[in-house]
Design an enzyme around this catalytic site. Structure first.
Site, PDB file in Angstrom:
ATOM      1  N   PHE B 128     -25.167  -3.074  33.264  1.00 17.61           N
ATOM      2  CA  PHE B 128     -26.004  -4.743  33.371  1.00 17.61           C
ATOM      3  C   PHE B 128     -25.824  -5.488  31.963  1.00 17.61           C
ATOM      4  O   PHE B 128     -25.834  -4.541  30.267  1.00 17.61           O
ATOM      5  CB  PHE B 128     -27.106  -4.633  33.466  1.00 17.61           C
ATOM      6  CG  PHE B 128     -27.527  -6.057  33.401  1.00 17.61           C
ATOM      7  CD1 PHE B 128     -26.945  -6.644  34.785  1.00 17.61           C
ATOM      8  CD2 PHE B 128     -28.244  -6.750  33.514  1.00 17.61           C
ATOM      9  CE1 PHE B 128     -27.445  -8.504  35.354  1.00 17.61           C
ATOM     10  CE2 PHE B 128     -28.699  -8.275  33.805  1.00 17.61           C
ATOM     11  CZ  PHE B 128     -28.781  -8.819  34.672  1.00 17.61           C
ATOM     12  N   ASP B 200     -31.286   2.991  32.338  1.00 17.98           N
ATOM     13  CA  ASP B 200     -32.059   1.722  33.436  1.00 17.98           C
ATOM     14  C   ASP B 200     -32.042   1.808  35.287  1.00 17.98           C
ATOM     15  O   ASP B 200     -31.205   2.389  36.021  1.00 17.98           O
ATOM     16  CB  ASP B 200     -30.631   0.806  32.944  1.00 17.98           C
ATOM     17  CG  ASP B 200     -31.453  -0.430  34.022  1.00 17.98           C
ATOM     18  OD1 ASP B 200     -32.094  -0.954  34.908  1.00 17.98           O
ATOM     19  OD2 ASP B 200     -30.602  -1.576  32.993  1.00 17.98           O
ATOM     20  N   TYR B 225     -39.258  -6.758  40.187  1.00 18.16           N
ATOM     21  CA  TYR B 225     -39.084  -7.219  40.294  1.00 18.16           C
ATOM     22  C   TYR B 225     -37.583  -7.693  41.726  1.00 18.16           C
ATOM     23  O   TYR B 225     -38.091  -8.561  42.825  1.00 18.16           O
ATOM     24  CB  TYR B 225     -38.487  -9.047  39.652  1.00 18.16           C
ATOM     25  CG  TYR B 225     -37.899  -8.971  39.123  1.00 18.16           C
ATOM     26  CD1 TYR B 225     -36.625  -9.625  38.534  1.00 18.16           C
ATOM     27  CD2 TYR B 225     -38.164  -9.537  37.952  1.00 18.16           C
ATOM     28  CE1 TYR B 225     -35.764  -9.114  38.269  1.00 18.16           C
ATOM     29  CE2 TYR B 225     -37.497  -9.025  36.700  1.00 18.16           C
ATOM     30  CZ  TYR B 225     -36.061  -9.215  36.310  1.00 18.16           C
ATOM     31  OH  TYR B 225     -35.397  -9.180  35.942  1.00 18.16           O
ATOM     32  N   LYS B 226     -37.587  -6.465  41.890  1.00 21.56           N
ATOM     33  CA  LYS B 226     -36.151  -6.479  42.928  1.00 21.56           C
ATOM     34  C   LYS B 226     -36.806  -5.126  44.480  1.00 21.56           C
ATOM     35  O   LYS B 226     -37.639  -5.853  44.747  1.00 21.56           O
ATOM     36  CB  LYS B 226     -35.463  -5.498  42.419  1.00 21.56           C
ATOM     37  CG  LYS B 226     -34.327  -5.795  41.114  1.00 21.56           C
ATOM     38  CD  LYS B 226     -33.198  -5.638  40.094  1.00 21.56           C
ATOM     39  CE  LYS B 226     -32.582  -6.044  39.396  1.00 21.56           C
ATOM     40  NZ  LYS B 226     -32.010  -7.406  39.218  1.00 21.56           N
ATOM     41  N   ARG B 375     -22.432  -9.947  46.594  1.00 23.32           N
ATOM     42  CA  ARG B 375     -23.338  -9.084  47.291  1.00 23.32           C
ATOM     43  C   ARG B 375     -24.329  -9.100  47.935  1.00 23.32           C
ATOM     44  O   ARG B 375     -25.682 -10.469  47.978  1.00 23.32           O
ATOM     45  CB  ARG B 375     -24.536  -8.999  45.797  1.00 23.32           C
ATOM     46  CG  ARG B 375     -23.861  -8.373  44.644  1.00 23.32           C
ATOM     47  CD  ARG B 375     -24.540  -8.137  43.093  1.00 23.32           C
ATOM     48  NE  ARG B 375     -25.320  -9.045  43.068  1.00 23.32           N
ATOM     49  CZ  ARG B 375     -26.373  -8.429  42.045  1.00 23.32           C
ATOM     50  NH1 ARG B 375     -26.244  -7.608  41.824  1.00 23.32           N
ATOM     51  NH2 ARG B 375     -27.422  -9.747  42.266  1.00 23.32           N
TER      52      ARG B 375
END
Lengths: 416, 416
Positions: B128, B200, B225-226, B375
């Site tokens: 990322f 991560d 937040y995912k 996605r």
């Protein structure tokens, strides 16, 4: 009567207060006299509905789309522009993000990056501590960077600024005493020596007039949970003067500071202007709460607030002066209201912490700072003159009765 | 019928789903099929009341006192301990704070501080992006630190780890493809070479089993937040293995990481354990929202979630496989469900972005990643098999009808 000025006088002052109506915009519980707005501002009434909409409409229904449709993604800039209007900054010069500590780290690095041959950070020994800790953090990884502290060996800040000084880090207002620093004069001196200035506005933004263009500082930082009433832990802000845009770098180079965050490029490419001070994803609920806090400033000028804040704080000094000597209270803040923001700090040889606790039990909320400082903030947006009178009266009674010596007031909590 | 498996089959699978009831704990609007929980989780129903209490009781009435009385000050630790239970970490090994980007910066520096003679950061070119940007930030101020990227010149990460490697920075799950990396094997190799590993967990925490003790990594970071459903911009977390506590430093040395934050000492004195990774004041409303998200995991195991997530995502692959070749859809993710988290990424030569927009208009919310990746996340806490069937059916119809070619789906928004 315990005080030498009557409560009726305070009531009369309230009747003549041109911004008395602003108090209605806050939730203040009956019986609470809140003199700690310099730590955490009270809740604007509008925040309850605003956050409810953010949760139920933007998050729950809008979901990921709200980054665009509700403007979440650009709150760093839109809120920054709102704060800019309060601080005499231009549009695009301020971003709202992260914490004051982090913004100090970024702006110190930004200044160092522009002056590779200057290696000194000059700061105040009396600074709010995290500012010094962050400077230590910068120095810990940059081999030649050092820190010189005003006051630690008697030096005045003016004497420490030299041709090796990259940046002078100032507190606009001292957090313990409320004393206002002459940032403009120090900035002139620093600039004449080729150095830059970063100023911390935590205790001045929203309560005394700040004109960043006039002060001519290079960078500035501040929090929003004090006089800007953004709520607990609301995000901080960072200012970079337009003349420096595109000329500095800083190492907290996260994707929100990238020129094109959603292109997902492999290498960092710095965003424009103050956006180069952004790093990661911001905390939306906290940003929205800040928006409610800032909206309260839409129809009132900081000059009006400053005048009322001075009057409130002058009134408190007059009242306390009537019993200070008799009851062992000293003035940590200067009595001259023109030397400080709307805050008055008092001392008491043995009872500082316990006196504050006894007052809190009576609904008068101030706070305590080591070693013996009782801080009372006089935020002009929601305090009345009768609140000041009542607070001084409670202080008198707590001292006169020695109520504060009860053991329940002498148990130290985590955060004071 | 457009799909080769019937919707009745999906309904039957839902009836047999042992954790189907968890969906009731979220607000999911009628007509929305949310396949973007890997970007932003939906709102837990309990968050509305929880935040209301935080605002009306803790902030508005409790005011500054709530730092103690409502436990605000220690949320960094209490929430960290809750996350630790999901990730196989011990109490005191995780703190919740700041953003993933910032926690990457801190943990990279922490690893470098423990190995002053090692100067290399090894990372994945497919990482990322912000992870790479933060590594660049570290290298920008630390003269000798350099970055070696797997894949940039054909090298495998195993070949890059050498006696100069301080830390290997891994993504547990690739954000584009959902592919799970063998962190344990790479960690073993890294340790055998004397290097450390930071991982991560943004795309694995809460959706695939993570056992930090078993993986044996040195540091870890992640967002909330995912799949942890903490709300927009909810705070991130950082893990430091207990064996390293007291042995590292990091330069974001703000007052909340100090051993005694409210003693207001002039010099930084590092706090204990993972608290040394704290910096400034955290965003309370966002912390509280995260608390609601985490509470949902109290009575369900990540293993159960992983099994359902695999089944959902396998079902989607089966459905799409029935029309992929005919309608020009490719699989960016591996079809083998054991190689990836609960995410399936598809490609389309020309229509990726527009197809995602057309699906969003139909209520099927996925997202697009450059250059041509669509996605779809399959979060097992709230998705039903019928949602998967309906999503595949919409995808089929959008492709078959060429609906996506309409110009309204081809206007690029800021954030996609």
């Amino acid at each position: 009567m315990s005080l030498h000025i009557s409560r009726e006088h305070a009531e009369m002052l309230d009747k003549k207060d041109p911004i008395a109506c602003k108090r209605d915009e806050f939730f203040i519980e009956e019986g609470t006299i809140y003199l700690d707005g310099n730590s955490l501002g009270p809740a604007p009434k509008s925040v309850f509905d605003s956050i409810d909409v953010t949760m139920r409409e933007e998050w729950a229904k809008g979901l990921i789309r709200s980054h665009n449709t509700a403007g979440w993604f650009m709150l760093t800039d839109t809120l920054g522009d709102k704060i800019a209007r309060l601080l005499g900054a231009g549009q695009g010069e301020i971003v709202v993000c992260d914490t004051t500590s982090l913004n100090i780290y970024k702006t110190l690095h930004a200044a160092l990056s522009m002056q590779p041959n200057r290696k000194r950070i000059v700061a105040e020994a009396t600074s709010f501590p995290t500012n010094l800790y962050m400077a230590e953090g910068v120095a810990s990884t940059c081999r030649d960077v050092s820190i010189a502290l005003e006051g630690s060996d008697g030096d005045a800040i003016e004497d420490l600024i030299d041709e090796d000084t990259a940046i002078v880090m100032l507190n606009h207002v001292d957090y313990r005493s409320g004393v206002i620093r002459d940032v403009k004069a120090i900035t002139e001196l620093a600039h004449s020596m080729g150095a830059m200035v970063m100023v911390d506005l935590c205790h001045s933004a929203g309560v005394i007039p700040v004109d960043l263009r006039d002060l001519n500082v290079d960078f500035a930082v501040g929090c929003t949970y004090k006089y800007l009433n953004g709520g607990p832990g609301s995000p901080a802000y960072a200012y970079a003067a337009k003349r420096h845009h595109g000329k500095f770098t800083q190492p907290l180079s996260g994707w929100h500071g990238h020129a094109a965050p959603f292109k997902f490029e492999q290498s960092y490419r710095q965003g424009e202007g103050a956006r180069a001070l952004l790093c990661g994803t911001q905390h939306t609920l906290s940003m929205r709460a800040l928006q409610s806090g800032l909206a309260i400033f839409d129809d009132v000028s900081v000059s009006e607030l400053y005048e009322k804040g001075k009057a409130l704080s002058d009134f408190f000094v007059s009242l306390v002066d009537g019993f200070a000597d008799e009851l062992g209270v000293g003035f940590y803040s200067p009595k001259d209201v023109n030397l400080r923001n709307g805050q008055v700090s008092l001392t008491h040889e043995t009872g500082g912490y316990a006196i504050v606790q006894a007052l809190i039990e009576r609904g008068v909320i101030g706070d305590f700072r080591q070693p013996n400082v009782m801080r009372f903030g006089f935020a002009p947006l929601y305090l009345r003159y009768v609140d000041i009178w009542d607070a001084a009266n409670h202080l008198h009674d707590v001292l006169k009765s020695k109520e504060w010596t009860h053991e329940r007031f002498n148990v130290v909590a985590t955060v004071t």
